[in-house]
Design an enzyme around this catalytic site. Structure first.
Site, short mmCIF file in Angstrom:
data_model
loop_
_atom_site.label_atom_id
_atom_site.label_comp_id
_atom_site.label_asym_id
_atom_site.label_seq_id
_atom_site.Cartn_x
_atom_site.Cartn_y
_atom_site.Cartn_z
N HIS A 197 0.84 -1.20 0.00
CA HIS A 197 0.00 0.00 0.00
C HIS A 197 0.88 1.26 0.00
O HIS A 197 0.66 2.19 -0.76
CB HIS A 197 -0.91 0.03 1.23
CG HIS A 197 -2.04 -0.94 1.16
ND1 HIS A 197 -3.08 -0.95 2.05
CD2 HIS A 197 -2.31 -1.95 0.30
CE1 HIS A 197 -3.92 -1.92 1.76
NE2 HIS A 197 -3.47 -2.55 0.70
N TYR A 272 0.66 -10.60 -5.07
CA TYR A 272 0.86 -9.24 -4.59
C TYR A 272 2.15 -8.63 -5.11
O TYR A 272 2.24 -7.41 -5.31
CB TYR A 272 0.80 -9.20 -3.05
CG TYR A 272 -0.63 -9.05 -2.60
CD1 TYR A 272 -1.23 -7.79 -2.61
CD2 TYR A 272 -1.40 -10.14 -2.26
CE1 TYR A 272 -2.55 -7.64 -2.25
CE2 TYR A 272 -2.73 -9.99 -1.89
CZ TYR A 272 -3.29 -8.73 -1.89
OH TYR A 272 -4.62 -8.58 -1.55
N HIS A 429 -1.64 -11.18 4.44
CA HIS A 429 -2.22 -12.01 3.38
C HIS A 429 -1.67 -13.43 3.39
O HIS A 429 -1.93 -14.21 2.48
CB HIS A 429 -1.97 -11.36 2.01
CG HIS A 429 -2.77 -10.13 1.79
ND1 HIS A 429 -4.14 -10.14 1.74
CD2 HIS A 429 -2.40 -8.83 1.63
CE1 HIS A 429 -4.59 -8.91 1.55
NE2 HIS A 429 -3.56 -8.09 1.49
#
Lengths: 750, 750
Positions: A197, A272, A429
């Protein structure tokens, strides 16, 4: 030094600095020089042409419909969400098209859309959905807002010179600067993490900083916020800690230093990593263009180059990423993030000709200097086949937190690829899947990893977000191909506990022709339980294709129930044992994923081996396991407790050993034959394995054997305590003395 | 006429006959003239070259392994079965290769293998499996033996001249003649039927008869056995009657006269038609070569040409046959039977350029005169796209036993194809699926037909034969997309009863741009219950793609339970109603297929419409139904009572109306949008239909309506008693007067 001299030197530096950092546009991704070259060479470069044409088709089509900048309202998958996503892609492409085609209509389109945003942005509070730990203003989460600014920075750079000073001033004052501030100073919990992020946030702030020539923003991008007041226990939506204990730095360089291992492996996994690569490579390209002296592509031993190469190797035969941790299946190296990554790393990272064949499969290039370089090289025929390889990618910033093992054997129709997860948890995750593996052949998944329970951007499914079942099923141990003790997940299913540990790679050897082997231990997943798994791909012309040998040793001081699931797809063909099917199907448990499973058949063997065969993708598959008559053999299926039909109802075969202290699971998986639905011929439809056996199991050594129907025999001996290559070992197995050096000894009968 | 004149005329005919029927070899499939031309033109014809090369690769590879003619032992899928299948294919190809390459090694291979068979054949009794109503000697069933002789006849023809007279004598005496006799005089229950089995038998006997110049065998092939002593109630393995009541003829011409409708539709359905086509077209080619005066390709208004064209049109976008009745999914027009059919019908049946594009997709041609013609035409660029079309294929030898309706709308990504089964039962392989439909889009199945429960040639699954579940599930009504009354199958699940009836096509109109429509009635499936279904594909630019409207009226004198299942594939996304999921799953019934279903969710609507949406193949699908609050909405899944895991666990949505005399099911099915797993964009993910309504339902008229979210409205009125095009109708619907001519009236709001 005299004052005058100092003053002259000072002046000189000012001039130098102004010269060095003097602003030309475009220069962020596309450069002024690149534009000239692209325009000159376009007619000779079909890939560049078709990529340009695609962009023209998309943008021209949308321009006809007019500009729509709706007031933010919807979650992911909803109208306003999708519209704003489209808008930033359109602006970026239109900016580039303006530069390459020099058709002013594209600049007008970018300006007009930016002005709409500039009009709306100052009126916006936080996004009304109120579902994120870090809400955006345009989107429900800042992550998407950061995406918007990364793309839009490029658009702004492309029209910068064309805009009037007054227009630029308005945009920077009402839109870009407050936008960058909202992502950073207003959202430290989003901006100052070491996390994908924040990488998006850092890149967004840095890229707009470059275009605006705003040193404060550039510094903020490179090094993060100086203070943030983030609490030690603050968490994000996925339950991940905002700040890992001991985290010192923030900003882009902190991401480069901490998010990747020295091998370029990204701890969250390839899905990711793919998502995170885009801001990394785009911002790196911008840094290379604006601050070449940083030598960003050489930073940390060429980390970004390694990261892209590692990511490309973490794919199956179809280019699909191995769905480790939270990962959506179907995502592949055809994604736009990988188009950028491949082009940029080719251009700035050493012109590896193998990357060109990936770019060819992608069928498109970036419309910038790097895309030009790739299109040119392909046109000149420089491409070579991309060689995927066996590798043991170290995890953790320092490379000492476990590893992800990849073994590849066989070519073409005989290709077999094994992925073994001996890494750290993978943060929020991460899945509870220590020592788990997945297996792929030349068609795709054989023994699959379930991936995440989520339908990204499909609004009907919980707004496209992670489903409840992602936690209750997908992350749980039983959803993976590894041992479950007492029907409880690793680390009790607690991410915080999982984050503290990593598995221990024991040995890895991919250098032999007949056997490639990987071995790892895990002693923290269950208190008092030691797990040691060894997986090998064995190539022998006596088998049609390479086969997989799985040796999983578990030890405990007290008696436990051990279960080893093998998930598969397709249709069960046969078992070599009798089983009972319950008349009534019920959930198998209350928690740790068992509440989503139903038992379809339960049986036991009389002899020493259990065999199941199944058919999928017109291929035959067989698993043969050494088991004892007390072991329960379960055929189960996913789908219980799934009121929203969120789960795929896939089957699994579970071997259950009850009330044992020590247990060894030994299995051989074969991929064999094929079925042709047009000729209706079935070739090699039966397993070749006649026996799998456990010969020795002590603290020091484990020896297993298997044989085929022609009574050829193979033996694998593992040294359980000493993996050093030079260590000498000796063991008597059923009257035969074996002596060898190193962690394992593999004997093939002639 | 004087005696002398008569005598001279007689002599003249003898000479003529001898000239006409003088034996040259090869002449059965490949001809002497064809061989010369193929050799001359081969270098210019890449398709012929590659087909030749494929044959060479196959045969040369097998020749290296040596000849193996094992003593027959295994069932389908087992070693001896597969070996003998391979052998006849290899002999046929080797024979052809001998002619084309003139390399004697191929002739030697054919001769040596034939001699092995000639040595073994006299020693064989019936095949030991003893599972067939008509056992073979080489295979478990005569059907496979007939296959063997069809292929081997061609091989024998190719090496005939090369063999010595002594060798020929031995082969004919020990192998071919007794082989032909076993298929025919020894197996009248196999040979004298009107059935695909007998077609193979007739062709086999006739083809070897031609090569051996044995008029008795040729007559036997054309006209069957003169006597057979078959009992009236004698049945085959599939429960089909050996002799249909009233069957007079037998032999090849009886098959041509009775197995196809005048439209070339084969009552068993396309899967079996594909299988049956091979002996039809091969024997026809042989007849054309040996007896051109018969004009076999013009026989019965060019029936064989029509049959192949019909068969090609009974495929989905991927060329897969619609799996009507007992049919294995995945079978397509790429099969070898269709390669032969397409080549032969192109060459002998009028050179339709559309067939050439099918041949191109097949990627291979026959190595004979017809394959030469196709390869040549393709090389000359004569091919045109094959145009599939809407059609209503009449069923039954006289064309008066119902029809199979095909509707096609939209092009490319928007393609939609509907198949509606209003035919007769389809004999022993028929399913109880009156008025059922299946739906296909540009990716394949949307609302699928289950097909057969069988894994052909996969030995693990009941020797590759039809599974028990084929009878208990696949044939049953609930396995199809049509109404089930009181949870009992049509005709009580009795084939004999089903064979007596056929559905009544009511009207068919595929000539309008905005609506293509088909309507049929069925009054015999359930005593006292009248069923009338109308299905329409509606094209309107206000919808992304064509949509399906389904109006199913059921009437009875007494109250019944009516259920209408819609089978689908993929993942349920959402429903617009609330439902309960049982904690425990049980079978839904005891018989008629319900014993294989489990209820997963049951709900009811409050409003007037039920909507379910699902995702499959990265597409969105929605079904919206007009229902009443009393109707039960069931989500069910296949898989109960399936101890051998023979069934695919697929879902279905069932609308249940209980205790009603009259019922109307009105539904709209939409195919919409797409999901991209790489870009993660979901487009048009929601149904456009806001309402489906029943406006009128009387004996005379049924009127339904639906509207989209923008409140555009569509109305369809059906005249239930009078379908004549010129009939005048008038109806007041909710205050509006409608007047029209013909069976239906369709009104689109502007």
């Amino acid at each position: 030094m005299s004052k005058l001299k100092t003053y002259i030197l000072f002046l000189f530096f000012i001039v130098l600095a102004n010269w060095a950092y003097s602003q030309t546009h475009p220069n962020l991704i596309l450069t002024k020089k690149g534009v000239v070259e692209i325009r000159e060479q376009l007619s000779q470069l079909p890939m560049l042409q078709s990529s340009l044409q695609q962009a023209i088709d998309l943008v021209d089509g949308e321009m006809l419909k007019g500009i729509d900048v709706p007031v933010p309202k919807d979650m992911a998958g909803g109208y306003t969400h999708n519209r704003h996503k489209k808008n930033y892609v359109l602006m970026q492409k239109a900016g580039v098209l303006f530069q390459i085609t020099q058709d002013e209509k594209y600049a007008v389109y970018v300006r007009d859309m930016l002005m709409e945003y500039a009009k709306m942005y100052p009126t916006l509070g936080l996004h009304p959905a109120n579902r994120s730990y870090a809400p955006g203003k345009i989107f429900w989460q800042n992550l998407n807002d950061a995406n918007w600014l990364v793309y839009t920075s490029e658009a702004y750079d492309c029209v910068y010179d064309w805009l009037s000073a007054k227009e630029r001033k308005k945009l920077e004052k009402d839109l870009f600067r407050p936008f960058a501030d909202h992502l950073s100073v207003d959202s430290p919990q989003f901006y100052n993490r070491v996390h994908n992020h924040s990488t998006w946030g850092n890149a967004a702030v840095g890229m707009i900083g470059f275009v605006m020539n705003d040193q404060e923003l550039i510094d903020r991008a490179f090094y993060g916020l100086k203070s943030d007041n983030i609490k030690a226990d603050q968490k994000d939506n996925d339950g991940g800690l905002i700040k890992m204990p001991g985290q010192g730095q923030a900003g882009f360089f902190a991401q480069l230093d901490n998010l990747f291992s020295p091998d370029g492996y990204y701890t969250e996994g390839p899905y990711y990593q793919r998502y995170a690569m885009y801001p990394f490579v785009m911002f790196a390209e911008a840094i290379e263009n604006y601050r070449p002296e940083v030598k960003i592509f050489e930073y940390r031993d060429s980390l970004l180059v390694k990261a892209v190469q590692t990511l490309l190797n973490l794919t199956d035969v179809n280019g699909l990423f191995f769905p480790i941790n939270d990962a959506l299946k179907g995502m592949s190296y055809l994604s736009r993030e990988l188009v950028s990554s491949v082009d940029i790393v080719y251009h700035f990272g050493g012109q590896d000709a193998g990357l060109l064949s990936v770019a060819e499969q992608q069928g498109q290039v970036m419309l910038d200097d790097s895309g030009l370089a790739v299109a040119k090289a392909i046109q000149e025929g420089k491409q070579k086949a991309y060689q995927k390889k066996s590798a043991n990618y170290k995890d953790g910033a320092a490379g000492n937190e476990g590893a992800l093992g990849i073994l590849r054997a066989g070519k073409g129709e005989n290709e077999l690829c094994l992925v073994m997860k001996n890494t750290s948890q993978g943060m929020g995750h991460g899945h509870f899947d220590k020592l788990s593996f997945s297996l792929y052949d030349d068609k795709g998944e054989v023994i699959p990893d379930y991936g995440a329970a989520r339908y990204v951007n499909i609004e009907q499914k919980f707004g496209g977000g992670y489903l409840h079942e992602n936690t209750t099923w997908a992350k749980q141990t039983v959803a993976h191909n590894t041992v479950v003790v007492n029907e409880i997940s690793h680390f009790g299913g607690k991410t915080d506990t999982g984050n503290k540990f990593h598995s221990e790679p024991y040995f890895f050897d991919a250098d032999q022709e007949n056997i490639q082997i990987i071995s790892a231990k895990e002693n923290n997943a269950y208190p008092g339980v030691k797990m040691h798994r060894t997986l090998a791909l064995i190539s022998d012309t006596r088998f049609e294709k390479p086969i997989l040998l799985d040796v999983f040793c578990v030890n405990s001081d007290t008696a436990q129930q051990y279960e080893l699931p093998y998930h598969f797809t397709g249709q069960l063909l046969s078992t070599n044992y009798e089983y009972q099917c319950p008349e009534v199907l019920t959930k198998m448990g209350e928690s740790y994923g068992y509440q989503h499973l139903r038992l379809e058949a339960e049986g036991q063997v009389k002899g020493g081996n259990a065999k199941v065969s199944w058919l999928a993708n017109n291929r035959f598959y067989s698993l043969t396991s050494y088991v004892s008559p007390e072991d329960k053999l379960l055929l189960v299926r996913l789908g219980a407790n799934d009121p929203n039909f969120n789960l795929r109802q896939e089957p699994a075969f579970i071997i259950r050993k009850n009330q044992q202290k020590d247990a060894v699971f030994v299995s051989v998986v074969e991929v064999h034959g094929k079925y042709d639905r047009v000729t209706e011929f079935a070739d090699n439809a039966f397993s070749s394995i006649s026996k799998v056996d456990l010969l020795v199991n002590t603290d020091e050594y484990t020896a297993v054997a298997f044989q085929d129907k022609k009574e050829n025999k193979w033996v694998l001996i593992l040294a359980n305590q000493e993996a050093c290559k030079d260590s000498k070992h000796q063991l008597n197995v059923n009257g035969t003395d074996y002596m060898w050096s190193g962690a394992y000894h593999f004997i093939q009968s002639k």
